[in-house]
Scaffold this active site. Structure first.
Site, short mmCIF file in Angstrom:
data_model
loop_
_atom_site.label_atom_id
_atom_site.label_comp_id
_atom_site.label_asym_id
_atom_site.label_seq_id
_atom_site.Cartn_x
_atom_site.Cartn_y
_atom_site.Cartn_z
N CYS A 244 0.81 -1.22 0.00
CA CYS A 244 0.00 0.00 0.00
C CYS A 244 0.84 1.27 0.00
O CYS A 244 0.32 2.36 -0.19
CB CYS A 244 -0.94 0.00 1.21
SG CYS A 244 -0.08 -0.20 2.79
N HIS A 281 -1.61 10.56 16.43
CA HIS A 281 -2.21 9.93 15.26
C HIS A 281 -1.12 9.09 14.58
O HIS A 281 -0.01 9.57 14.32
CB HIS A 281 -2.73 10.98 14.28
CG HIS A 281 -3.14 10.40 12.95
ND1 HIS A 281 -4.32 9.72 12.77
CD2 HIS A 281 -2.50 10.38 11.75
CE1 HIS A 281 -4.41 9.31 11.50
NE2 HIS A 281 -3.31 9.70 10.87
N HIS A 284 -4.23 4.06 10.19
CA HIS A 284 -5.52 3.38 10.23
C HIS A 284 -5.32 1.87 10.23
O HIS A 284 -4.23 1.38 9.90
CB HIS A 284 -6.39 3.79 9.03
CG HIS A 284 -6.79 5.23 9.03
ND1 HIS A 284 -5.94 6.23 8.59
CD2 HIS A 284 -7.93 5.84 9.46
CE1 HIS A 284 -6.56 7.41 8.73
NE2 HIS A 284 -7.76 7.20 9.24
N ASP A 288 -8.15 -6.20 5.89
CA ASP A 288 -7.73 -6.90 4.67
C ASP A 288 -6.31 -7.44 4.78
O ASP A 288 -5.63 -7.65 3.78
CB ASP A 288 -7.84 -5.97 3.44
CG ASP A 288 -7.00 -4.70 3.58
OD1 ASP A 288 -6.27 -4.55 4.59
OD2 ASP A 288 -7.07 -3.84 2.68
N ARG A 297 -4.64 -5.29 8.92
CA ARG A 297 -3.49 -4.56 8.38
C ARG A 297 -3.43 -3.19 9.05
O ARG A 297 -4.26 -2.32 8.80
CB ARG A 297 -3.61 -4.40 6.86
CG ARG A 297 -2.52 -3.50 6.25
CD ARG A 297 -2.58 -3.51 4.73
NE ARG A 297 -3.87 -3.04 4.22
CZ ARG A 297 -4.15 -1.78 3.91
NH1 ARG A 297 -3.24 -0.83 4.06
NH2 ARG A 297 -5.34 -1.46 3.43
N CYS A 299 -2.00 0.06 8.95
CA CYS A 299 -1.37 0.89 7.93
C CYS A 299 -0.87 2.16 8.64
O CYS A 299 -1.68 3.04 8.98
CB CYS A 299 -2.38 1.21 6.83
SG CYS A 299 -1.71 2.15 5.48
#
Length: 327
Positions: A244, A281, A284, A288, A297, A299
């Protein structure tokens, strides 16, 4: 928001843990996310059968069979909970209970992965280093397992005021207590201490451009910590190439190290991941990921992290996390 992953395809492992009176040990592990099932019984005696009243004769240990989703709850995190609720230096005694039936032990059946046994011994070596003495915890193949009488199953669920040598509320406290009282620096201080990219991402919910951060393709053993607080968040052992453009992990080092929020920006609903200590932060989490790793996952923006190689973890004060990293 707490992320529960019991609905993802589990990768169940089974371990048998003896830690004194099995009522309390079972009651504690029933509160841990990732534990799928518990059962109390008697393990590693000198004969095939026994009962609660025969333990001193048959030399069985009061034991809890713990079935857990290793894609959610790592073996190392499970053992960290176990070490928390026992006295690992006490022989044949836990709390007020004395006798061989109250000895501590980690038992494994013939289906337990060989790599898991190596990881158990690494955790015990790390525990010995912290204690400054060798733990007196048996590590043996399971033999002569006997399920305990029904009156003992889920005892504290049915008898909330029953005897328990373990403080069950510990299950609700972080294993990594260094960040319970963490004081986040003022924004002005963070602006001076962090790079513009790290500040924008951790404090303003920004994101790295895809494929832009070197951590995306980093393949080196070590841990990834919150760049703001230094809290340990992810292990290289749980890192995979998500394709990704951002670093991808199957799970955090400890479930408690992350917080989750609904994110409805960009005309979609996502689950935002934040650090528990500094409320940074991070990125996310998506459903998947590889099913054999738990199905998720994580990310994560590389600019929100700082990587500490395995060779420097002890030097930088992260020695207790080494068993979570080593393969």
């Amino acid at each position: 928001m707490r992320l529960l992953r019991q609905d993802h395809k589990p990768a169940p492992w089974v371990l048998y843990l003896a830690g004194g009176c099995f009522w309390g040990v079972q009651g504690y592990f029933q509160r841990i996310t990732g534990v799928l099932d518990t059962e109390v019984g008697y393990a590693n005696g000198i004969q095939a059968g026994t009962s609660y009243h025969e333990l001193s004769r048959t030399d069985h240990a009061e034991t809890v069979k713990v079935t857990f989703n290793s894609g959610v709850l790592s073996l190392e995190e499970l053992l960290a909970h176990y070490f928390r609720i026992i006295d690992p230096t006490s022989i044949n005694r836990q709390g007020n209970d004395r006798g061989r039936q109250y000895r501590t032990g980690i038992y494994y059946d013939r289906d337990f992965p060989e790599e898991g046994l190596v990881r158990i011994h690494r955790c015990l070596e790390a525990l010995e280093k912290r204690l400054g003495q060798k733990p007196v915890i048996e590590v043996e193949a399971l033999k002569n397992w006997v399920r305990a009488e029904e009156a003992h199953q889920d005892y504290l669920e049915r008898n909330p005021g029953g005897y328990c040598h373990i403080n069950l509320s510990l299950a609700d406290r972080p294993l990594d207590e260094d960040f319970i009282d963490y004081q986040k620096p003022a924004r002005e201080t963070l602006k001076k201490e962090l790079s513009p990219e790290a500040y924008h991402i951790t404090q303003e919910e920004g994101t790295d451009p895809p494929f832009s951060h070197p951590y995306d393709q980093l393949d080196e053993p070590g841990i990834y910590v919150d760049i703001v607080s230094g809290q340990a968040l992810f292990s290289s052992r749980d890192k995979f190439d998500g394709g990704c453009g951002w670093p991808s992990f199957s799970k955090p080092i400890l479930q408690e190290s992350l917080a989750y929020k609904k994110d409805r920006t960009l005309a979609m609903e996502r689950t935002e991941v934040r650090s528990q200590g500094a409320d940074s932060h991070l990125g996310h989490v998506f459903p998947d990921g590889p099913q054999n790793l738990g199905g998720l996952r994580y990310c994560i923006d590389g600019s929100a992290l700082r990587f500490i190689p395995l060779s420097k973890m002890e030097e930088e004060g992260y020695g207790k996390w080494i068993p979570f990293v080593e393969k």
